[in-house]
Write a protein that holds these residues in place. Structure first.
Motif, PDB file in Angstrom:
ATOM      1  N   GLY A 174     -11.834  -3.115   8.050  1.00 46.91           N
ATOM      2  CA  GLY A 174     -11.121  -4.252   7.447  1.00 46.91           C
ATOM      3  C   GLY A 174      -9.720  -4.392   7.985  1.00 46.91           C
ATOM      4  O   GLY A 174      -9.452  -5.206   8.848  1.00 46.91           O
ATOM      5  N   SER A 219       0.838  -1.210   0.000  1.00 47.87           N
ATOM      6  CA  SER A 219       0.000   0.000   0.000  1.00 47.87           C
ATOM      7  C   SER A 219       0.871   1.257   0.000  1.00 47.87           C
ATOM      8  O   SER A 219       0.546   2.244  -0.668  1.00 47.87           O
ATOM      9  CB  SER A 219      -0.925   0.006   1.220  1.00 47.87           C
ATOM     10  N   VAL A 257      -5.373  -3.579  -6.107  1.00 45.18           N
ATOM     11  CA  VAL A 257      -5.930  -3.279  -4.786  1.00 45.18           C
ATOM     12  C   VAL A 257      -6.169  -4.584  -4.032  1.00 45.18           C
ATOM     13  O   VAL A 257      -6.883  -5.456  -4.510  1.00 45.18           O
ATOM     14  CB  VAL A 257      -7.269  -2.517  -4.923  1.00 45.18           C
ATOM     15  N   PRO A 258      -5.558  -4.734  -2.853  1.00 41.71           N
ATOM     16  CA  PRO A 258      -5.766  -5.965  -2.090  1.00 41.71           C
ATOM     17  C   PRO A 258      -7.202  -6.054  -1.589  1.00 41.71           C
ATOM     18  O   PRO A 258      -7.883  -5.040  -1.440  1.00 41.71           O
ATOM     19  CB  PRO A 258      -4.801  -5.820  -0.899  1.00 41.71           C
ATOM     20  N   ASP A 259      -7.640  -7.266  -1.343  1.00 45.93           N
ATOM     21  CA  ASP A 259      -8.992  -7.495  -0.851  1.00 45.93           C
ATOM     22  C   ASP A 259      -8.955  -7.704   0.657  1.00 45.93           C
ATOM     23  O   ASP A 259      -8.445  -8.703   1.148  1.00 45.93           O
ATOM     24  CB  ASP A 259      -9.573  -8.731  -1.550  1.00 45.93           C
ATOM     25  N   PHE A 260      -9.486  -6.739   1.382  1.00 47.05           N
ATOM     26  CA  PHE A 260      -9.485  -6.843   2.849  1.00 47.05           C
ATOM     27  C   PHE A 260     -10.824  -7.349   3.369  1.00 47.05           C
ATOM     28  O   PHE A 260     -11.077  -7.338   4.565  1.00 47.05           O
ATOM     29  CB  PHE A 260      -9.184  -5.478   3.477  1.00 47.05           C
ATOM     30  N   SER A 261     -11.734  -7.762   2.459  1.00 51.53           N
ATOM     31  CA  SER A 261     -13.110  -8.028   2.891  1.00 51.53           C
ATOM     32  C   SER A 261     -13.366  -9.383   3.550  1.00 51.53           C
ATOM     33  O   SER A 261     -14.295  -9.486   4.342  1.00 51.53           O
ATOM     34  CB  SER A 261     -14.058  -7.849   1.698  1.00 51.53           C
ATOM     35  N   PRO A 262     -12.586 -10.455   3.251  1.00 49.38           N
ATOM     36  CA  PRO A 262     -12.949 -11.741   3.863  1.00 49.38           C
ATOM     37  C   PRO A 262     -12.959 -11.677   5.393  1.00 49.38           C
ATOM     38  O   PRO A 262     -12.208 -10.921   5.996  1.00 49.38           O
ATOM     39  CB  PRO A 262     -11.845 -12.690   3.391  1.00 49.38           C
ATOM     40  N   TRP A 270      -6.867   4.676  -3.523  1.00 48.91           N
ATOM     41  CA  TRP A 270      -6.119   3.956  -4.564  1.00 48.91           C
ATOM     42  C   TRP A 270      -6.178   4.665  -5.919  1.00 48.91           C
ATOM     43  O   TRP A 270      -6.126   4.035  -6.967  1.00 48.91           O
ATOM     44  CB  TRP A 270      -6.616   2.511  -4.708  1.00 48.91           C
ATOM     45  N   TRP A 289      -8.769 -14.026   6.990  1.00 49.71           N
ATOM     46  CA  TRP A 289      -7.724 -13.817   5.983  1.00 49.71           C
ATOM     47  C   TRP A 289      -6.860 -15.073   5.859  1.00 49.71           C
ATOM     48  O   TRP A 289      -6.581 -15.748   6.860  1.00 49.71           O
ATOM     49  CB  TRP A 289      -6.816 -12.645   6.384  1.00 49.71           C
ATOM     50  N   THR A 291      -6.212   0.226   3.930  1.00 45.26           N
ATOM     51  CA  THR A 291      -7.503  -0.382   4.221  1.00 45.26           C
ATOM     52  C   THR A 291      -8.649   0.544   3.799  1.00 45.26           C
ATOM     53  O   THR A 291      -8.473   1.756   3.772  1.00 45.26           O
ATOM     54  CB  THR A 291      -7.578  -0.713   5.727  1.00 45.26           C
ATOM     55  N   PRO A 292      -9.820  -0.020   3.455  1.00 43.92           N
ATOM     56  CA  PRO A 292     -10.944   0.834   3.069  1.00 43.92           C
ATOM     57  C   PRO A 292     -11.263   1.859   4.159  1.00 43.92           C
ATOM     58  O   PRO A 292     -11.235   1.530   5.348  1.00 43.92           O
ATOM     59  CB  PRO A 292     -12.105  -0.159   2.905  1.00 43.92           C
TER      60      PRO A 292
END
Lengths: 347, 267
Positions: free
Chosen positions: A116, A45, A180-185, A98, A188, A84-85
């Protein structure tokens, strides 16, 4: 490029969040001197934030952790926020993370409500005025270099940005190919390779890949402390204290699992049952207390391949940014710029 | 990857280098030998060779007591390539060559010993079976070599002429003052910044050994030599906070040099 001269900008910080610091990618070649490299916990990031404003990846930027961060620039500036979002507004208007963002002079920027992960990175086109230790703006609090930002602080910025107007929209739409990484799960998945004591710890493979761990409250840049099942290695004598890599999974004497971070104590004598892959370190750098995670074992080859792919995407982004900025007259740091900061010497 | 170690017979023969992956971007180096002293000396030599040769792709080195962690850019080299480069470098430069490091500097570090500054001195003396004076004399008469810089650039020094090993604190101290001179085994270390330690505190130097406003933040490096000299508490104030610099050939004087007593009194 017909580079414009640098302009002195003042950033007035009105709210500093829980913990915000100057940051960069860390110190180079400092560890034989007993100083951990340190640097942004989420290097992906941080590097991307700098690329998006045309800076070198290792330029100084801000790392913002939690709470509300707000500042107002004295002149037009060009920024990007990654990590992070979160909710980001410029003069009250929401802007995307981003992506590069134009901020008019005397307009307030607010970053809040991160979800997240736990860290945001704020990069500015140009050079932030910050002290450096061993060539880096990264905090080293153990040695009296906290680099912490406080409300009321004024930060200097030398920037060649002179505003950018887009005739139809307030904010330009660059449509850059940003990874963009996915922080939603909810849980992790972090990839790991064998550590030196993996084979001496029967059952550790199944345990790490089959259990869910929770990041504990006493986690920081030094290490993440995880709650979850552990197994101790068998038949090991005293381990002579040795250097430990970032991402090492240590099992100390108690029933605890520690994943070492970038500001780790450099030597230790605990068994290392796994090592996080280089490509998964940025995700670990976003893990906040309460975060649930599990682990997936990969081969050394697969680990290197994953890292190569991440780097390829960043290089592609960098190239696009340079071409675009050159075309529209936005400033960007050229590889051949003379004022190469100490951080960019080839290893 | 190493040959079977011959039982101590042929020490002139370069011992085998062990190189094991420590994650996707690090290699742990050590010397395959039954003798810990050979492993320790080998690890120091490996570090010196790597600092000199700078193999392609190497990013950082972390010295351990008997090992060297080499962190590298895994897109530039693989574990195997790097291990081979290191073996070639060692073959070329020789693992046994261990003289003083070229350009090694000498330091004389003044320390004050008082009840407050040396809480562990009585215990250390008792453990060694020496008087407190003889314990300090053993330290002051030793020429120590800085083996490595530990956490926060703390100079870790081997070679204290104690007649035995000093144990660590059973319960580590949580907040030891900067400048504390500490011992464990036959090694000494100085606490550069306040913090926790399990080492035994037997004095304190008024000098600042590490200052991040200086560049470099310490004037010592691995390989440099150190001697301690006990000074009276009355000299504390005038030396307090001065940045530690090498003992001059002649000109500057970092510490009032009261020649550390008679030498060779080994208790």
């Amino acid at each position: 490029m017909a580079a414009k001269p640098e302009q002195a900008v003042t950033l007035s910080i009105s709210e500093a969040g829980w913990l915000s610091t100057f940051q960069d990618l860390g110190r180079e070649d400092s560890e034989f001197m007993g100083v951990p490299c340190g640097g942004a916990a989420d290097q992906h990031s941080a590097a991307t934030a700098n690329i998006l404003v045309g800076n070198r990846r290792g330029a100084a930027l801000l790392e913002i952790m939690g709470g509300r961060f707000a500042f107002t620039p004295s002149h037009d500036i060009f920024i990007s926020i990654t990590g992070t979002p979160a909710e980001v507004t410029v003069g009250g208007v929401p802007v995307p993370l981003w992506q590069p963002v134009c901020v008019p002079a005397r307009t307030k920027v607010v970053i809040s409500k991160a979800t997240g992960g736990m860290r945001n990175y704020l990069a500015f086109s140009g050079d932030l005025d910050t002290p450096r230790f061993m060539g880096s703006a990264a905090p080293e609090s153990r040695m009296g270099f906290p680099q912490r930002l406080a409300a009321g602080q004024q930060v200097g910025l030398a920037s060649r940005y002179r505003g950018f107007s887009q005739p139809y929209l307030g904010q330009p739409l660059f449509r850059l190919p940003v990874p963009v990484p996915d922080f939603s799960p909810d849980v992790w998945t972090v990839e790991v390779v064998d550590g030196p004591e993996t084979d001496r710890t029967p059952g550790i493979r199944e345990l790490l890949s089959g259990s869910t761990y929770t990041v504990g409250g006493k986690s920081d840049h030094v290490g993440l402390r995880l709650d979850g099942p552990v197994i101790h290695p068998e038949g090991l004598g005293e381990i002579v204290s040795h250097g430990v890599p970032i991402g090492a999974f240590e099992i100390p004497h108690g029933d605890e699992l520690i994943i070492l971070g970038r500001s780790r104590t450099l030597t230790a004598g605990y068994p290392i049952v796994a090592v996080a892959t280089k490509a998964s370190l940025p995700l670990l750098g976003q893990a906040s207390p309460g975060r649930k995670m599990t682990f997936r074992w990969v081969s050394q080859e697969a680990a290197v391949e994953r890292w190569r792919e991440q780097q390829r995407l960043l290089c592609a982004l960098e190239e696009r940014v340079h071409n675009l900025f050159a075309a529209v007259g936005l400033p960007f740091a050229d590889e051949t710029d003379s004022e190469t900061p100490p951080g960019t010497r080839a290893a | 990857m190493t040959t079977q170690t011959p039982p101590a017979a042929n020490l002139s023969r370069a011992p085998g280098i062990e190189a094991n992956p420590f994650g996707d971007s690090a290699l742990m180096l050590g010397i395959a030998d039954d003798d810990p002293e050979v492993r320790r000396a080998g690890a120091r030599r490996l570090r010196d060779i790597l600092l000199e040769v700078r193999p392609y792709g190497v990013l950082n080195l972390v010295a351990g007591a008997e090992s060297l962690l080499v962190e590298f850019d895994c897109l530039a080299v693989s574990h195997g390539q790097l291990a081979q480069t290191i073996r070639l470098a060692v073959a070329g430069l020789g693992l046994e060559a261990t003289g003083p490091v070229p350009g090694a500097k000498d330091f004389v570090i003044p320390m004050v010993v008082s009840e407050e500054f040396a809480p562990d001195l009585p215990g250390v003396a008792e453990e060694l079976g020496l008087s407190q004076e003889a314990t300090l004399e053993a330290l002051a008469s030793s020429v120590l070599t800085i083996n490595l810089l530990a956490a926060a650039m703390a100079p870790m020094m081997a070679g204290v002429r104690f007649p035995g090993q000093v144990s660590r604190c059973a319960e580590p101290r949580t907040d030891v003052a900067a400048g504390s001179v500490m011992v464990a085994g036959t090694s000494a270390i100085i606490q550069p910044f306040p913090g926790p330690t399990g080492w035994k505190v037997i004095g304190r130097t008024p000098l600042t050994v590490c200052d991040i406003r200086e560049d470099p933040a310490t004037s010592y490096r691995p390989g440099d030599r150190v001697r301690f000299t006990v000074i009276p508490e009355s000299q504390w104030a005038e030396l307090e906070g001065q940045f530690l610099r090498p003992a001059p050939a002649a000109d500057q004087q970092p510490a009032p040099q009261q020649e550390g007593g008679t030498h060779g009194s080994e208790a």
